[in-house]
Design an enzyme around this catalytic site. Structure first.
Site, PDB file in Angstrom:
ATOM      1  N   GLY A  39     -48.201  -4.275  -9.386  1.00 59.31           N
ATOM      2  CA  GLY A  39     -46.746  -5.070  -9.220  1.00 59.31           C
ATOM      3  C   GLY A  39     -46.410  -5.945 -10.652  1.00 59.31           C
ATOM      4  CB  THR A  40     -44.804  -9.082 -11.070  1.00 52.39           C
ATOM      5  OG1 THR A  40     -43.409  -8.537 -10.273  1.00 52.39           O
ATOM      6  CG2 THR A  40     -44.317 -10.208 -12.149  1.00 52.39           C
ATOM      7  CB  SER A 144     -40.074 -12.703  -7.430  1.00 48.64           C
ATOM      8  OG  SER A 144     -40.983 -12.811  -8.311  1.00 48.64           O
ATOM      9  CB  ILE A 183     -42.821 -18.218 -17.496  1.00 51.83           C
ATOM     10  CG1 ILE A 183     -43.177 -17.445 -16.234  1.00 51.83           C
ATOM     11  CG2 ILE A 183     -42.486 -17.363 -18.595  1.00 51.83           C
ATOM     12  CD1 ILE A 183     -42.337 -16.642 -15.703  1.00 51.83           C
ATOM     13  CB  VAL A 236     -29.195 -23.302 -22.508  1.00 57.75           C
ATOM     14  CG1 VAL A 236     -28.340 -22.131 -23.250  1.00 57.75           C
ATOM     15  CG2 VAL A 236     -30.383 -24.014 -23.174  1.00 57.75           C
ATOM     16  CG  ASP A 312     -43.874 -13.702  -5.905  1.00 53.10           C
ATOM     17  OD1 ASP A 312     -44.621 -14.533  -5.679  1.00 53.10           O
ATOM     18  OD2 ASP A 312     -43.705 -13.610  -7.272  1.00 53.10           O
ATOM     19  CG  MET A 318     -42.345 -17.315  -6.261  1.00 53.56           C
ATOM     20  SD  MET A 318     -40.942 -16.611  -7.072  1.00 53.56           S
ATOM     21  CE  MET A 318     -39.789 -16.192  -5.851  1.00 53.56           C
ATOM     22  CB  ALA A 320     -51.206 -13.176  -8.196  1.00 56.85           C
ATOM     23  CG  HIS A 444     -76.322 -33.175 -18.090  1.00 57.42           C
ATOM     24  ND1 HIS A 444     -74.967 -33.828 -18.782  1.00 57.42           N
ATOM     25  CD2 HIS A 444     -77.115 -33.463 -19.499  1.00 57.42           C
ATOM     26  CE1 HIS A 444     -75.077 -34.308 -20.042  1.00 57.42           C
ATOM     27  NE2 HIS A 444     -76.371 -33.861 -20.246  1.00 57.42           N
TER      28      HIS A 444
HETATM   29  P1  FAD Z   1     -45.297  -8.277  -7.021  1.00 59.60           P
HETATM   30  O1  FAD Z   1     -46.482  -8.401  -7.847  1.00 59.60           O
HETATM   31  O2  FAD Z   1     -43.733  -8.799  -7.684  1.00 59.60           O
HETATM   32  O3  FAD Z   1     -45.174  -6.835  -6.693  1.00 59.60           O
HETATM   33  C1  FAD Z   1     -43.761  -6.401  -5.960  1.00 59.60           C
HETATM   34  C2  FAD Z   1     -44.195  -4.637  -6.192  1.00 59.60           C
HETATM   35  O4  FAD Z   1     -43.209  -4.308  -5.232  1.00 59.60           O
HETATM   36  C3  FAD Z   1     -43.549  -4.183  -7.567  1.00 59.60           C
HETATM   37  O5  FAD Z   1     -44.762  -3.464  -8.152  1.00 59.60           O
HETATM   38  C4  FAD Z   1     -42.305  -3.431  -7.240  1.00 59.60           C
HETATM   39  O6  FAD Z   1     -42.033  -2.498  -8.150  1.00 59.60           O
HETATM   40  C5  FAD Z   1     -42.448  -3.049  -5.799  1.00 59.60           C
HETATM   41  N1  FAD Z   1     -41.271  -2.769  -5.127  1.00 59.60           N
HETATM   42  C6  FAD Z   1     -40.258  -3.549  -5.006  1.00 59.60           C
HETATM   43  N2  FAD Z   1     -39.109  -3.049  -4.384  1.00 59.60           N
HETATM   44  C7  FAD Z   1     -39.650  -1.759  -3.889  1.00 59.60           C
HETATM   45  C8  FAD Z   1     -39.289  -0.676  -3.264  1.00 59.60           C
HETATM   46  N3  FAD Z   1     -37.845  -0.817  -2.602  1.00 59.60           N
HETATM   47  N4  FAD Z   1     -39.752   0.150  -3.026  1.00 59.60           N
HETATM   48  C9  FAD Z   1     -41.091   0.501  -3.631  1.00 59.60           C
HETATM   49  N5  FAD Z   1     -41.679  -0.627  -4.460  1.00 59.60           N
HETATM   50  C10 FAD Z   1     -40.865  -1.681  -4.590  1.00 59.60           C
HETATM   51  N6  FAD Z   1     -49.419 -15.677 -10.616  1.00 59.60           N
HETATM   52  C11 FAD Z   1     -50.602 -16.331 -10.647  1.00 59.60           C
HETATM   53  O7  FAD Z   1     -51.270 -16.658  -9.833  1.00 59.60           O
HETATM   54  N7  FAD Z   1     -51.288 -16.515 -11.940  1.00 59.60           N
HETATM   55  C12 FAD Z   1     -50.709 -16.331 -13.092  1.00 59.60           C
HETATM   56  O8  FAD Z   1     -51.455 -16.413 -13.905  1.00 59.60           O
HETATM   57  C13 FAD Z   1     -49.426 -15.768 -13.116  1.00 59.60           C
HETATM   58  N8  FAD Z   1     -48.875 -15.405 -14.303  1.00 59.60           N
HETATM   59  C14 FAD Z   1     -47.348 -14.885 -14.326  1.00 59.60           C
HETATM   60  C15 FAD Z   1     -47.092 -14.612 -15.512  1.00 59.60           C
HETATM   61  C16 FAD Z   1     -45.725 -14.138 -15.435  1.00 59.60           C
HETATM   62  C17 FAD Z   1     -45.118 -13.887 -17.063  1.00 59.60           C
HETATM   63  C18 FAD Z   1     -45.049 -13.839 -14.335  1.00 59.60           C
HETATM   64  C19 FAD Z   1     -43.656 -13.308 -14.478  1.00 59.60           C
HETATM   65  C20 FAD Z   1     -45.562 -14.117 -13.221  1.00 59.60           C
HETATM   66  C21 FAD Z   1     -46.988 -14.696 -12.988  1.00 59.60           C
HETATM   67  N9  FAD Z   1     -47.360 -15.023 -11.900  1.00 59.60           N
HETATM   68  C22 FAD Z   1     -48.895 -15.475 -11.840  1.00 59.60           C
HETATM   69  C23 FAD Z   1     -46.692 -14.858 -10.533  1.00 59.60           C
HETATM   70  C24 FAD Z   1     -47.269 -13.451  -9.916  1.00 59.60           C
HETATM   71  O9  FAD Z   1     -47.166 -12.235 -10.900  1.00 59.60           O
HETATM   72  C25 FAD Z   1     -46.555 -13.180  -8.499  1.00 59.60           C
HETATM   73  O10 FAD Z   1     -46.549 -14.347  -7.601  1.00 59.60           O
HETATM   74  C26 FAD Z   1     -47.292 -11.907  -7.874  1.00 59.60           C
HETATM   75  O11 FAD Z   1     -47.232 -10.744  -8.586  1.00 59.60           O
HETATM   76  C27 FAD Z   1     -46.400 -11.905  -6.666  1.00 59.60           C
HETATM   77  O12 FAD Z   1     -47.013 -10.721  -6.029  1.00 59.60           O
HETATM   78  P2  FAD Z   1     -46.189  -9.819  -4.724  1.00 59.60           P
HETATM   79  O13 FAD Z   1     -47.161  -8.873  -4.359  1.00 59.60           O
HETATM   80  O14 FAD Z   1     -45.659 -10.727  -3.835  1.00 59.60           O
HETATM   81  O15 FAD Z   1     -45.162  -9.125  -5.605  1.00 59.60           O
HETATM   82  P1  NAI Z   2     -40.738 -22.629 -12.993  1.00 57.86           P
HETATM   83  O1  NAI Z   2     -40.153 -22.826 -11.501  1.00 57.86           O
HETATM   84  O2  NAI Z   2     -42.224 -22.695 -13.198  1.00 57.86           O
HETATM   85  O3  NAI Z   2     -40.088 -23.374 -14.177  1.00 57.86           O
HETATM   86  C1  NAI Z   2     -38.812 -23.275 -14.396  1.00 57.86           C
HETATM   87  C2  NAI Z   2     -38.293 -24.386 -15.231  1.00 57.86           C
HETATM   88  O4  NAI Z   2     -36.944 -24.214 -15.589  1.00 57.86           O
HETATM   89  C3  NAI Z   2     -38.234 -25.737 -14.368  1.00 57.86           C
HETATM   90  O5  NAI Z   2     -38.952 -26.725 -15.071  1.00 57.86           O
HETATM   91  C4  NAI Z   2     -36.743 -25.956 -14.006  1.00 57.86           C
HETATM   92  O6  NAI Z   2     -36.411 -27.368 -13.879  1.00 57.86           O
HETATM   93  C5  NAI Z   2     -36.093 -25.542 -15.293  1.00 57.86           C
HETATM   94  N1  NAI Z   2     -34.597 -24.871 -15.180  1.00 57.86           N
HETATM   95  C6  NAI Z   2     -34.228 -24.377 -14.009  1.00 57.86           C
HETATM   96  N2  NAI Z   2     -32.986 -24.084 -14.530  1.00 57.86           N
HETATM   97  C7  NAI Z   2     -32.830 -24.567 -15.711  1.00 57.86           C
HETATM   98  C8  NAI Z   2     -31.570 -24.525 -16.515  1.00 57.86           C
HETATM   99  N3  NAI Z   2     -30.463 -24.081 -16.406  1.00 57.86           N
HETATM  100  N4  NAI Z   2     -31.661 -25.148 -18.069  1.00 57.86           N
HETATM  101  C9  NAI Z   2     -32.917 -25.570 -18.486  1.00 57.86           C
HETATM  102  N5  NAI Z   2     -33.982 -25.649 -17.424  1.00 57.86           N
HETATM  103  C10 NAI Z   2     -33.836 -25.236 -16.393  1.00 57.86           C
HETATM  104  O7  NAI Z   2     -40.348 -20.946 -13.299  1.00 57.86           O
HETATM  105  P2  NAI Z   2     -40.898 -19.893 -14.358  1.00 57.86           P
HETATM  106  O8  NAI Z   2     -41.829 -20.626 -15.311  1.00 57.86           O
HETATM  107  O9  NAI Z   2     -39.854 -19.361 -14.532  1.00 57.86           O
HETATM  108  O10 NAI Z   2     -41.966 -19.142 -13.349  1.00 57.86           O
HETATM  109  C11 NAI Z   2     -41.618 -18.224 -12.374  1.00 57.86           C
HETATM  110  C12 NAI Z   2     -42.635 -18.416 -11.471  1.00 57.86           C
HETATM  111  O11 NAI Z   2     -43.692 -17.448 -11.843  1.00 57.86           O
HETATM  112  C13 NAI Z   2     -43.264 -19.787 -11.009  1.00 57.86           C
HETATM  113  O12 NAI Z   2     -42.747 -19.723  -9.736  1.00 57.86           O
HETATM  114  C14 NAI Z   2     -45.001 -19.689 -11.257  1.00 57.86           C
HETATM  115  O13 NAI Z   2     -45.325 -19.926 -10.110  1.00 57.86           O
HETATM  116  C15 NAI Z   2     -44.905 -17.990 -11.501  1.00 57.86           C
HETATM  117  N6  NAI Z   2     -45.868 -17.952 -12.715  1.00 57.86           N
HETATM  118  C16 NAI Z   2     -47.173 -18.420 -12.260  1.00 57.86           C
HETATM  119  C17 NAI Z   2     -48.041 -18.554 -13.573  1.00 57.86           C
HETATM  120  C18 NAI Z   2     -49.415 -19.195 -13.160  1.00 57.86           C
HETATM  121  O14 NAI Z   2     -49.900 -19.282 -11.968  1.00 57.86           O
HETATM  122  N7  NAI Z   2     -50.066 -19.456 -14.323  1.00 57.86           N
HETATM  123  C19 NAI Z   2     -47.730 -18.252 -14.830  1.00 57.86           C
HETATM  124  C20 NAI Z   2     -46.069 -17.585 -14.783  1.00 57.86           C
HETATM  125  C21 NAI Z   2     -45.537 -17.526 -13.715  1.00 57.86           C
END
Ligand code: FAD
Ligand code: NAI
Length: 465
Positions: A39-40, A144, A183, A236, A312, A318, A320, A444
Site C-alpha cells: 500500500g501507501t 487514503s 509530510i 496559498v 486510513d 492516519m 500505519a 546508563h
Molecule cells: P494504504 O497503505 O493506503 O493501502 C491501501 C491499499 O489499498 C493500496 O495498496 C491501494 O492500492 C489498495 N486499494 C485501494 N482501492 C482498491 C480497490 N478498489 N481494489 C484493490 N485495491 C485497492 N504512517 C506511519 O505510521 N509512519 C510513517 O512514517 C508514515 N510515513 C508516511 C509518509 C508518507 C509520505 C505518507 C503519504 C504516509 C505516511 N504514513 C506513515 C501513513 C501511512 O502510510 C498510512 O497510515 C498507512 O499506509 C495506511 O494503511 P492502510 O492499510 O489503511 O492503507
Molecule cells: P497533516 O494533517 O499532518 O498536516 C497538514 C498541514 O497542512 C496542517 O498543519 C494543516 O493545518 C495544513 N493545512 C491544511 N490546509 C492548508 C492550506 N490550505 N494551506 C496551508 N496549510 C494548510 O497532513 P500531511 O502532512 O499531509 O500528512 C498526511 C497524513 O499522513 C497525516 O495524517 C499523517 O498521519 C500521515 N503521515 C505520517 C507520518 C509519520 O507517522 N511519520 C509521515 C507522513 C505522513
C-alpha cells in the site's frame, strides 16, 4: 467462482496484516490489490520517506558533523540517482517481504481493482479480466489519497504531492511546502539536507497541529535553526506555472494583502483523504461521514452486515501502526475472539532530526477536559549520552494525573525519540504512574535516562537538573 471466509480489499499495513492474522486463525482468506503489495506505506509513504530521511541525515552529518568527531571525509558529493536507487531497493525488499508473507500464510492474492457488488461478493477487474469472489466477510482497507488544494493542480513534476517529492530528479533550488504537518516537515528535512532552500506556508498559527503546543513551539525553533523558513497563518491561493519558476500567491489566512513566493518545486502536503473510488460503496449502501470516511462501530463493522473497514479509510489517526492494530483486531473479531484497539495509546512520530514522538494526551487536551495534571520535563542538554553525542536539542515531557499520578501523556523531542516512545506506550498500556517509570532502572549511559528523569521531575526530584 472462488469462495472465502474473508476477502480483504487493499494490502497496505491494515489489509495485509489483517489477512495474515485471519489466516493464522484458520480463516480461508484472500486479498485484492490494484497497485502494489504494502500500500501507501511501503510504496509511497513510510518506507521510502524513511530511506531518504536516513540517507540525507548521513549526508548532512558527513558535511557538517563528522569533522567535530575527528572524521575527515572531505566535502561529501551527492549522487541523487544512487540515493533514489537505495530508496527504491529498500521499498522493493519490503514489498517482496509482504508477497512472501501472503504466500507463506496461504492467502490468495488477486491482482486488480476490487468492487463490492453485494454483501459477500467482490468483483475483481485486472489484466486477467473480471472474476467474482464469494466471501462470508469483507474488510475494506483501501487507505487514503492526497488531499487536493483548491485551484492548484498537482503534476508530480513541479507541483508535487508526497509521491513526487519522494522521487525528484534533482534538488530544487527553492522548495515551497504548503502545510507544516508531518509530510511537509519530513520531506522538507530531506530536501533541505540535500541543499534546497525550504519555505513552509501553514494556514494555522502553529506547526504540527495536534502536537502539544509547548513541544511544537520548541520544534519550530529547532527547525528554523536548521534553515527552515515558516510563514504561519498564511494560505496559498494559487500557483502560476507559466514561467521557468513557479510563482505562488500567498495571503494572510484571515485575508489581506497578497504576496508572491517564487520557487522551483511546490510540495502540497495539507493532509490526506479516505480513498474509496470505484469500490461500489454507494450501490451496496455503506455509510460514510461528511469527510468521506467509512463509518464503523467499535468492532469495525459498517452499517451493512458482513462488511468491515479499517485503517486510513475510517476515522482516527492516519498511521500505519494504527491500521495494523485494527487489522489484527478485526481478524480476531471475525474469528470469534475479542479483538481490541486502545486508541488512547497510539504513538505518533515525526522522523525529523531531532525526532518528535508523542503518546497520549497533550496539555491542551487535558486543560480542555478539565483534568488536573503535573508536568515533568527533562532536557537532553542534561543527559550524558546526548551531550557526548552532541545531540542535545529537545526534551522529554511527561504529563501525569495530579490526583493519581497515572501517566496521561508523554512527548519526546529528541534524538531517537521514535524508539524511546515505545517505553512510554508500554507503561501507559499497563496504567503506570510517573513514579513507576521513575523507579524503573534505566541503563546508563542511554538517552532513555531522560525519560526516567522527566518522570522524577513530575515530583520535582530529577537528579541531573
Ligand atoms: P494504504 O497503505 O493506503 O493501502 C491501501 C491499499 O489499498 C493500496 O495498496 C491501494 O492500492 C489498495 N486499494 C485501494 N482501492 C482498491 C480497490 N478498489 N481494489 C484493490 N485495491 C485497492 N504512517 C506511519 O505510521 N509512519 C510513517 O512514517 C508514515 N510515513 C508516511 C509518509 C508518507 C509520505 C505518507 C503519504 C504516509 C505516511 N504514513 C506513515 C501513513 C501511512 O502510510 C498510512 O497510515 C498507512 O499506509 C495506511 O494503511 P492502510 O492499510 O489503511 O492503507
Ligand atoms: P497533516 O494533517 O499532518 O498536516 C497538514 C498541514 O497542512 C496542517 O498543519 C494543516 O493545518 C495544513 N493545512 C491544511 N490546509 C492548508 C492550506 N490550505 N494551506 C496551508 N496549510 C494548510 O497532513 P500531511 O502532512 O499531509 O500528512 C498526511 C497524513 O499522513 C497525516 O495524517 C499523517 O498521519 C500521515 N503521515 C505520517 C507520518 C509519520 O507517522 N511519520 C509521515 C507522513 C505522513
Amino acid at each position: 467462482m472462488s469462495s472465502y471466509d474473508l476477502v480483504v480489499i487493499g494490502t497496505g499495513p491494515g489489509g495485509y496484516v489483517c489477512a495474515i492474522r485471519a489466516a493464522q486463525l484458520g480463516l480461508k482468506t484472500a486479498v485484492v490489490e490494484k497497485r502494489a503489495f504494502g500500500g501507501t506505506c511501503l510504496n509511497i509513504g513510510c518506507i521510502p520517506s524513511k530511506a531518504l530521511l536516513h540517507a540525507s541525515e548521513l549526508f548532512e552529518e558527513a558535511g557538517h558533523g563528522f569533522e567535530a568527531l575527528g572524521i575527515k571525509v572531505g566535502k561529501p558529493k551527492l549522487d541523487l540517482a544512487a540515493m533514489m536507487k537505495f530508496k527504491d531497493e529498500g521499498v522493493d525488499g519490503n514489498v517482496k517481504g509482504v508477497e512472501y508473507l501472503l504466500k507463506k500464510n496461504k492467502i490468495d492474492a488477486h491482482i486488480g481493482s476490487g468492487r463490492i457488488v453485494a454483501p459477500g461478493k467482490v468483483e475483481v477487474t485486472g489484466d486477467a479480466g473480471t472474476t467474482t469472489l464469494e466471501t462470508k466477510a469483507i474488510v475494506i482497507a483501501t487507505g487514503s489519497d492526497v488531499a487536493p488544494l483548491k485551484g492548484v493542480a498537482i503534476d508530480e513534476t513541479r507541483i508535487v504531492s508526497s509521491t513526487g517529492a519522494l522521487s525528484l530528479p534533482k534538488v530544487p533550488k527553492k522548495l515551497l511546502i504548503v502545510g507544516a504537518g508531518v509530510i511537509g516537515l519530513e520531506l522538507g528535512s530531506v530536501w533541505r539536507r540535500l541543499g534546497a532552500e525550504v519555505e513552509v506556508v501553514e494556514f494555522l498559527d502553529r506547526i504540527v497541529p495536534g502536537i502539544d503546543l509547548d513541544v511544537a513551539r520548541q520544534f519550530q525553533r529547532i527547525l528554523q535553526k536548521q534553515g527552515f523558513a515558516f510563514r504561519l497563518s498564511t494560505k496559498v491561493t494559487g500557483i502560476d506555472t507559466s514561467g521557468s519558476r513557479l510563482k505562488a500567491t500567498v495571503e494572510p489566512a484571515a485575508g489581506g494583502e497578497a504576496a508572491i513566493i517564487e520557487c522551483d518545486v511546490a510540495l502540497i502536503a495539507i493532509g490526506r483523504v479516505p480513498y474509496t473510488d470505484g469500490l461500489g460503496l454507494d450501490a451496496v449502501g455503506v455509510a460514510r461521514d461528511d469527510r468521506g470516511r467509512v463509518i464503523t462501530d467499535a468492532h469495525f463493522a459498517t452499517n451493512v452486515p458482513g462488511i468491515y473497514a479499517i485503517g486510513d479509510v475510517i476515522a482516527g489517526p492516519m498511521l500505519a501502526h494504527k491500521a495494523e492494530d485494527e487489522g489484527v483486531a478485526v481478524a480476531e473479531i471475525l474469528a470469534g475472539k475479542a479483538g481490541h484497539v486502545n486508541y488512547d495509546v497510539i504513538p505518533g512520530v515525526v522522523y525529523t532530526m531531532p525526532e518528535l514522538a508523542s503518546v497520549g494526551k497533550t496539555e491542551e487536551e487535558l486543560k480542555a477536559a478539565g483534568i488536573a495534571y503535573n508536568v515533568g520535563k527533562f532536557p537532553f542538554t542534561a543527559n550524558g549520552r546526548a551531550k557526548v553525542n552532541r545531540q542535545t536539542d529537545g526534551f522529554v515531557k511527561i504529563l501525569a494525573d495530579a490526583k493519581t499520578d497515572r501517566v496521561l501523556g508523554v512527548h519526546i523531542l529528541g534524538p531517537d525519540a521514535g524508539n524511546m516512545i515505545a517505553e512510554a506506550a508500554v507503561a501507559m498500556e499497563f496504567g503506570a504512574s510517573s513514579e513507576d517509570i521513575a523507579r524503573t532502572c534505566h541503563a546508563h549511559p542511554t538517552l532513555t535516562e531522560a525519560v526516567k528523569e522527566a518522570a522524577l521531575a513530575v515530583e520535582k526530584r530529577a537528579i541531573h537538573m
